[in-house]
Motif scaffolding. Sequence first.
Motif, mmCIF file in Angstrom:
data_model
loop_
_atom_site.group_PDB
_atom_site.id
_atom_site.type_symbol
_atom_site.label_atom_id
_atom_site.label_comp_id
_atom_site.label_asym_id
_atom_site.label_seq_id
_atom_site.Cartn_x
_atom_site.Cartn_y
_atom_site.Cartn_z
ATOM 1 N N GLN A 1 2.480 1.750 -3.533
ATOM 2 C CA GLN A 1 1.871 2.462 -4.393
ATOM 3 C C GLN A 1 1.313 3.478 -4.086
ATOM 4 O O GLN A 1 0.780 4.781 -4.793
ATOM 5 C CB GLN A 1 0.278 0.859 -3.804
ATOM 6 C CG GLN A 1 0.243 -0.551 -4.673
ATOM 7 C CD GLN A 1 -1.155 -1.171 -4.184
ATOM 8 O OE1 GLN A 1 -1.918 -0.548 -3.938
ATOM 9 N NE2 GLN A 1 -1.134 -1.804 -4.903
ATOM 10 N N GLU A 2 1.056 3.957 -2.829
ATOM 11 C CA GLU A 2 0.702 5.634 -2.889
ATOM 12 C C GLU A 2 2.181 6.120 -2.982
ATOM 13 O O GLU A 2 1.700 7.424 -3.969
ATOM 14 C CB GLU A 2 0.407 5.652 -1.263
ATOM 15 C CG GLU A 2 0.390 6.935 0.022
ATOM 16 C CD GLU A 2 -0.670 7.557 -1.028
ATOM 17 O OE1 GLU A 2 -0.869 8.545 -0.992
ATOM 18 O OE2 GLU A 2 -2.054 7.035 -1.223
ATOM 19 N N ASN A 3 3.277 5.874 -2.720
ATOM 20 C CA ASN A 3 4.114 6.880 -3.219
ATOM 21 C C ASN A 3 4.354 6.172 -5.192
ATOM 22 O O ASN A 3 5.239 7.656 -5.201
ATOM 23 C CB ASN A 3 5.478 6.041 -2.963
ATOM 24 C CG ASN A 3 5.715 6.573 -1.260
ATOM 25 O OD1 ASN A 3 4.732 7.138 -0.762
ATOM 26 N ND2 ASN A 3 6.817 5.625 -0.125
ATOM 27 N N LYS B 1 2.518 6.961 -6.601
ATOM 28 C CA LYS B 1 1.725 8.242 -6.988
ATOM 29 C C LYS B 1 2.090 9.691 -7.576
ATOM 30 O O LYS B 1 1.743 10.771 -8.202
ATOM 31 C CB LYS B 1 0.484 8.178 -6.316
ATOM 32 C CG LYS B 1 -0.945 7.512 -5.795
ATOM 33 C CD LYS B 1 -1.794 7.064 -5.104
ATOM 34 C CE LYS B 1 -2.789 6.433 -4.744
ATOM 35 N NZ LYS B 1 -3.978 6.970 -4.470
ATOM 36 N N TYR B 2 3.369 9.654 -6.675
ATOM 37 C CA TYR B 2 3.671 10.598 -6.647
ATOM 38 C C TYR B 2 5.363 10.622 -8.180
ATOM 39 O O TYR B 2 6.046 9.067 -7.913
ATOM 40 C CB TYR B 2 4.672 10.588 -5.722
ATOM 41 C CG TYR B 2 3.838 11.419 -5.426
ATOM 42 C CD1 TYR B 2 3.383 13.140 -4.588
ATOM 43 C CD2 TYR B 2 3.246 10.186 -3.730
ATOM 44 C CE1 TYR B 2 2.373 13.296 -3.701
ATOM 45 C CE2 TYR B 2 3.089 11.077 -2.790
ATOM 46 C CZ TYR B 2 1.829 12.305 -2.240
ATOM 47 O OH TYR B 2 0.904 12.189 -1.284
ATOM 48 N N SER C 1 0.967 -0.640 0.092
ATOM 49 C CA SER C 1 0.156 0.062 0.182
ATOM 50 C C SER C 1 0.781 1.217 -0.286
ATOM 51 O O SER C 1 0.370 2.523 -0.713
ATOM 52 C CB SER C 1 -0.782 -0.147 1.141
ATOM 53 O OG SER C 1 -1.862 -1.337 1.169
ATOM 54 N N VAL C 2 1.789 1.495 0.469
ATOM 55 C CA VAL C 2 2.589 2.480 1.221
ATOM 56 C C VAL C 2 2.956 2.559 -0.472
ATOM 57 O O VAL C 2 3.442 3.721 -0.977
ATOM 58 C CB VAL C 2 3.885 2.102 2.110
ATOM 59 C CG1 VAL C 2 4.623 3.783 2.039
ATOM 60 C CG2 VAL C 2 3.227 2.293 3.282
#
Length: 554
Positions: free
Chosen positions: A15-17, A19-20, A12-13
């Motif tokens: 995938q979140e990162n 995005k940037y 999840s982390v």
Amino acid sequence: MTIEELEQIAKSVQQENAKYEYEVNVCMDLACSSQGSERLRAALQKAADSSGKSVLVRRTGCMGPCSSGPLVRVDPEETLYHHVDSGHAEAIVSSLGASPVPTLQCDLNEHFEKQVRVVLENAGHIDPEKIDDYIARDGYLALLKALTEMTPNEVIQQITVSALRGRGGGGYPTGLKWGTVAKAVGDLKYVICNGDEGDPGAFMDRSVMEGDPHRVIEGMAIAAFAVGASKGFVYVRAEYPVAVARLTTAIRDARRRGLLGNNICGTTFNFDVEIRLGAGAFVCGEETALIASIEGRRGSPRPRPPYPAVSGLWGRPTLINNVETYANIAPIIRNGGQWFANMGSERSKGTKVFALTGKISHTGLVEVPMGIKLREIIETIGGGVPAGHTFKAVQTGGPSGGCIPAEMMDIGVSYDALMAAGSIMGSGGMIVMDDTSCMVNVARFFIEFCMTESCGKCIPCRAGTAQMHTLLTRICNGSGTMDDLDLLIDLCATVKETSLCGLGQTAPNPVLSTLKYFRNEYIDHIVHKRCPAGVCDIQTPAPESSNSPFEVLA
């Protein structure tokens, strides 16, 4: 918490990162913070928000070259910027996806090429206040592996195979210490992390606690499982408020995730951690004095045996290791003991973190494989002494260590080699001195520190260090005699051989090493009444003074 759940958090982390498009990491260690890195981070965030670019601005722990701070690293390009302030934020954000800002770009390739990062592998990559960032870099996988796939004996066996030695100064084999506590009989056992970093010029443990606190907690939990302990304490200097705050946050978050407390990760293992603050007494770095302080008593050492492994905190079997030792545990369990043993020298395995300070171009935190030559640390990684001066000596091991001269720069950094040279590894302080340093005055400085920090419990340390300081002061101001020098040597032997704890036993090391390698400077002060470095204020003794060596004992 299961391994699958940890992997899901990590995914999840990631995938979140993802995005940037860019990551801008800002060092928030004390050296950079003191120069305005918090304002810099806010300015970078503001510039990123108004740029229209997809940018993650992250606070991180120490990146290493502290003298070049504030530091900013841009990923995925891995561009390092130094001496950045809030006024540079717009230029850095504008350069993303284009050429780096040339006036800010930091070219320290040689500074990093010789390093091997194990303890500091997360430095500059995670937000120390976010447990998910730690988990995303394999955090707590080692703990789960130990709890679900290994027995306590198998954990100790891997630590033994690794040949990890205690990084607190003594260099005692970690696996042997763990095995002794595991075999000790007791219904309750404790694990203590010694974060009482009192050596002048040392900041290794502080940087780890501030930049990667979960790594220390995970190492303690693995140790507790291996030795059968259910309670842990982190003993931290009260002068480290940022480390205390981040450890407090890390302990709270680990409890919330079920990584501390009862039935950790669905097993029968129970373990929790508390923080205890030290009042700044250097002697509390000694394990029995530390134990007394945690118990609420005056921090002074006691004779051994019994050793803490058998009778420690509140009379129970107690395991004590320092911050860096625990920070090595998780990667050893993840990768296997032999992986760690393949690094370093024959009798000193793995890596060592040093705080490189003094008269050197690149001060900061470095992690190098054991066995590396002093010359490579000082000249290649540290950039050598500033132009116009020459290297004279390096003091390793803090007040308990010794001064190693320029002609010995090619010795390998290991426990045995440094001890043979008249110094010690210590916790990792490394102070570089150039030709402007007076070695007699350096010895006096460290003796004064030991004299001031002595708990006073035993006479050799209490009185001996005071008399040594008096003699060194006489020599520094030009009133010393050759009889004073002989008396100083005798006092060194007495204090070293008869003091109760390590503080007194090692206090003479700076004097003995400077006498061994820089005796000519003592002679210059005594006979020729001059200080070669021009540091000491030489005073001609009054004619009526007898200069008797026994005056100092009156």
